[in-house]
Scaffold this active site. Structure first.
Site, PDB file in Angstrom:
ATOM      1  N   LYS A 121     -12.336   0.606   5.415  1.00 43.06           N
ATOM      2  CA  LYS A 121     -11.357   1.697   5.431  1.00 43.06           C
ATOM      3  C   LYS A 121     -12.104   3.030   5.439  1.00 43.06           C
ATOM      4  O   LYS A 121     -13.000   3.262   4.626  1.00 43.06           O
ATOM      5  CB  LYS A 121     -10.454   1.590   4.208  1.00 43.06           C
ATOM      6  CG  LYS A 121      -9.506   2.762   4.046  1.00 43.06           C
ATOM      7  CD  LYS A 121      -9.901   3.574   2.864  1.00 43.06           C
ATOM      8  CE  LYS A 121      -8.899   4.653   2.527  1.00 43.06           C
ATOM      9  NZ  LYS A 121      -9.404   5.465   1.401  1.00 43.06           N
ATOM     10  N   TYR A 178       0.839  -1.209   0.000  1.00 37.54           N
ATOM     11  CA  TYR A 178       0.000   0.000   0.000  1.00 37.54           C
ATOM     12  C   TYR A 178       0.873   1.258   0.000  1.00 37.54           C
ATOM     13  O   TYR A 178       1.654   1.481   0.926  1.00 37.54           O
ATOM     14  CB  TYR A 178      -0.957   0.026   1.198  1.00 37.54           C
ATOM     15  CG  TYR A 178      -1.929  -1.148   1.248  1.00 37.54           C
ATOM     16  CD1 TYR A 178      -2.183  -1.939   0.128  1.00 37.54           C
ATOM     17  CD2 TYR A 178      -2.604  -1.468   2.419  1.00 37.54           C
ATOM     18  CE1 TYR A 178      -3.069  -3.007   0.175  1.00 37.54           C
ATOM     19  CE2 TYR A 178      -3.498  -2.543   2.478  1.00 37.54           C
ATOM     20  CZ  TYR A 178      -3.714  -3.305   1.347  1.00 37.54           C
ATOM     21  OH  TYR A 178      -4.594  -4.359   1.407  1.00 37.54           O
TER      22      TYR A 178
HETATM   23  N1  LIG Z   1      -5.926  -8.535   1.079  1.00 40.07           N
HETATM   24  C1  LIG Z   1      -6.319  -7.897   0.012  1.00 40.07           C
HETATM   25  O1  LIG Z   1      -6.040  -8.311  -1.125  1.00 40.07           O
HETATM   26  C2  LIG Z   1      -7.129  -6.644   0.169  1.00 40.07           C
HETATM   27  C3  LIG Z   1      -7.778  -6.103  -0.946  1.00 40.07           C
HETATM   28  C4  LIG Z   1      -8.564  -4.960  -0.742  1.00 40.07           C
HETATM   29  C5  LIG Z   1      -8.638  -4.391   0.531  1.00 40.07           C
HETATM   30  N2  LIG Z   1      -7.948  -4.920   1.572  1.00 40.07           N
HETATM   31  C6  LIG Z   1      -7.999  -4.304   2.924  1.00 40.07           C
HETATM   32  O2  LIG Z   1      -9.363  -4.096   3.275  1.00 40.07           O
HETATM   33  C7  LIG Z   1      -9.574  -2.724   3.556  1.00 40.07           C
HETATM   34  C8  LIG Z   1     -10.988  -2.316   3.205  1.00 40.07           C
HETATM   35  O3  LIG Z   1     -11.242  -2.513   1.845  1.00 40.07           O
HETATM   36  P1  LIG Z   1     -11.312  -1.309   0.782  1.00 40.07           P
HETATM   37  O4  LIG Z   1     -10.538  -0.162   1.264  1.00 40.07           O
HETATM   38  O5  LIG Z   1     -10.971  -1.931  -0.527  1.00 40.07           O
HETATM   39  O6  LIG Z   1     -12.855  -0.981   0.687  1.00 40.07           O
HETATM   40  P2  LIG Z   1     -14.040  -0.630   1.703  1.00 40.07           P
HETATM   41  O7  LIG Z   1     -13.565  -0.592   3.104  1.00 40.07           O
HETATM   42  O8  LIG Z   1     -15.149  -1.532   1.335  1.00 40.07           O
HETATM   43  O9  LIG Z   1     -14.439   0.831   1.212  1.00 40.07           O
HETATM   44  C9  LIG Z   1     -13.600   1.935   1.392  1.00 40.07           C
HETATM   45  C10 LIG Z   1     -14.308   3.136   0.782  1.00 40.07           C
HETATM   46  O10 LIG Z   1     -15.520   3.362   1.498  1.00 40.07           O
HETATM   47  C11 LIG Z   1     -15.566   4.711   1.941  1.00 40.07           C
HETATM   48  N3  LIG Z   1     -16.272   4.731   3.224  1.00 40.07           N
HETATM   49  C12 LIG Z   1     -15.811   4.384   4.433  1.00 40.07           C
HETATM   50  N4  LIG Z   1     -16.782   4.490   5.361  1.00 40.07           N
HETATM   51  C13 LIG Z   1     -17.889   4.923   4.719  1.00 40.07           C
HETATM   52  C14 LIG Z   1     -19.197   5.229   5.129  1.00 40.07           C
HETATM   53  N5  LIG Z   1     -19.573   5.094   6.409  1.00 40.07           N
HETATM   54  N6  LIG Z   1     -20.082   5.667   4.184  1.00 40.07           N
HETATM   55  C15 LIG Z   1     -19.726   5.789   2.887  1.00 40.07           C
HETATM   56  N7  LIG Z   1     -18.486   5.504   2.430  1.00 40.07           N
HETATM   57  C16 LIG Z   1     -17.572   5.063   3.343  1.00 40.07           C
HETATM   58  C17 LIG Z   1     -14.131   5.134   2.050  1.00 40.07           C
HETATM   59  O11 LIG Z   1     -14.032   6.527   1.921  1.00 40.07           O
HETATM   60  P3  LIG Z   1     -12.987   7.426   2.790  1.00 40.07           P
HETATM   61  O12 LIG Z   1     -11.674   6.753   2.694  1.00 40.07           O
HETATM   62  O13 LIG Z   1     -13.079   8.732   2.096  1.00 40.07           O
HETATM   63  O14 LIG Z   1     -13.498   7.481   4.198  1.00 40.07           O
HETATM   64  C18 LIG Z   1     -13.508   4.413   0.865  1.00 40.07           C
HETATM   65  O15 LIG Z   1     -13.745   5.127  -0.323  1.00 40.07           O
HETATM   66  C19 LIG Z   1      -8.488  -2.029   2.723  1.00 40.07           C
HETATM   67  O16 LIG Z   1      -8.315  -0.676   3.089  1.00 40.07           O
HETATM   68  C20 LIG Z   1      -7.323  -2.938   2.976  1.00 40.07           C
HETATM   69  O17 LIG Z   1      -6.771  -2.684   4.253  1.00 40.07           O
HETATM   70  C21 LIG Z   1      -7.218  -6.058   1.416  1.00 40.07           C
END
Ligand SMILES: NC(=O)c1ccc[n+]([C@@H]2O[C@H](COP(=O)([O-])OP(=O)(O)OC[C@H]3O[C@@H](n4cnc5c(N)ncnc54)[C@H](OP(=O)(O)O)[C@@H]3O)[C@@H](O)[C@H]2O)c1
Length: 279
Positions: A237, A54
């Protein structure tokens, strides 16, 4: 109160954590990102998920800023990229992550996705890091059931503590076999992208309707849904304080049988095996 899940060794950790993908990419935003993570820790979201990949280490630096002075309160998850998953590569990557994170050990160290190195080589490296005290647990990410079987059959593989996979109402294929496989071994699943990356999922009519009954947003319903079985860790996130507060409050929502049935009617559970999808 943030619910907990139990790791195979018996340790209880926060079921609702915080993701960090895309944090650390823009230096001007790093302070706000660290502040959001700190606010999450204060609310009990003490598990923080990051990776060497990241922002090419930038996210781990944001985590370092966020946890400064409170290392003992947090459970840090980081990941080695598959191209670094050789015996020597894992050690080198771990040392670099420890330095960026400013910590002496990583709580849970994951192989980010399956790669070209034999899993036995990576597990051997993980076990050495554990013996050295540089990591407390190890696990994997983006491994389907066949990969988990291979791990279980490998020397040391019984120590795998978690599998981090894509999981939200529109991506629930793992319920068919991977989730039951992990549950049978008391190994928690870590659900990534539980908000569907704030795309179509958050416009779901079903999540909106259920949310209305709980005075909650679709994002909060998605989080409550991901936590509903007591054996899953969810790592949304949030890089703003507003999103963080909203997400943290989702732990108070208890979905009813009717809520779950309404969600199932639109976001259907799998009836056959589906290959694991990943981002
Ligand atoms: N192992 C893997 O291959 C893998 C792959 C993907 C992700 N991950 C991990 O999983 C974590 C979460 O997944 P992700 O970041 O892909 O997606 P997510 O958590 O499903 O979505 C993140 C998005 O949602 C927004 N958000 C957060 N809270 C919200 C709310 N209450 N209302 C509306 N929008 C909201 C965030 O905006 P803001 O940031 O502007 O608040 C961001 O744009 C990652 O950050 C990472 O640590 C791991």
């Amino acid at each position: 109160m943030v619910p907990t899940v139990t790791l195979p060794g018996g340790e209880k950790i926060a079921a609702l954590g915080q993701g960090t993908w895309h944090m650390g990419e823009a230096p001007a935003k790093a302070a706000a990102e660290a502040a959001a993570l700190r606010a999450g820790i204060e609310r009990g979201l003490t598990l923080i998920d990051t990776a060497e990949m990241y922002a090419a280490g930038g996210a781990e630096r944001v985590v370092a800023e966020a946890i400064s002075g409170q290392r003992s309160q947090v459970f840090i998850v980081s990941k080695v990229s598959p191209q670094n998953a050789s015996a020597q590569g894992v050690e080198k990557s771990c040392n670099a992550s420890l330095q960026r994170l400013g910590v002496e050990f990583i709580d849970l160290y994951l192989l980010h996705w399956p790669g070209r190195y034999a899993i036995s080589e990576t597990i051997g490296a993980f076990e050495r890091l554990r013996a050295q005290g540089k990591i407390r647990y190890w696990g994997v990410s983006n491994f389907d059931t066949a990969g988990m079987e291979e791990i279980a059959a490998t020397e040391g593989g019984g120590n795998c503590a978690s599998n981090q996979v894509l999981y939200h109402p529109d991506q629930r294929g793992i319920e068919f076999d991977l989730m039951p496989w992990c549950r049978a071994r008391e190994m928690p699943i870590m659900a990534y992208s539980p908000l569907g990356q704030a795309g179509r999922l958050l416009r779901s009519a079903a999540l909106t309707a259920v949310g209305r009954r709980h005075n909650a947003t679709p994002a909060q319903i998605a989080i409550a849904w991901s936590l509903r079985d007591g054996n899953t860790i969810s790592i949304p996130k949030a890089s703003s304080l507003a999103h963080l507060a909203e997400n943290a409050a989702a732990v108070n929502i208890k979905l009813t049988e009717q809520d779950l049935a309404e969600i199932d009617a639109v976001h259907r559970p799998p009836r056959t095996k589906k290959s694991l999808e990943m981002l």
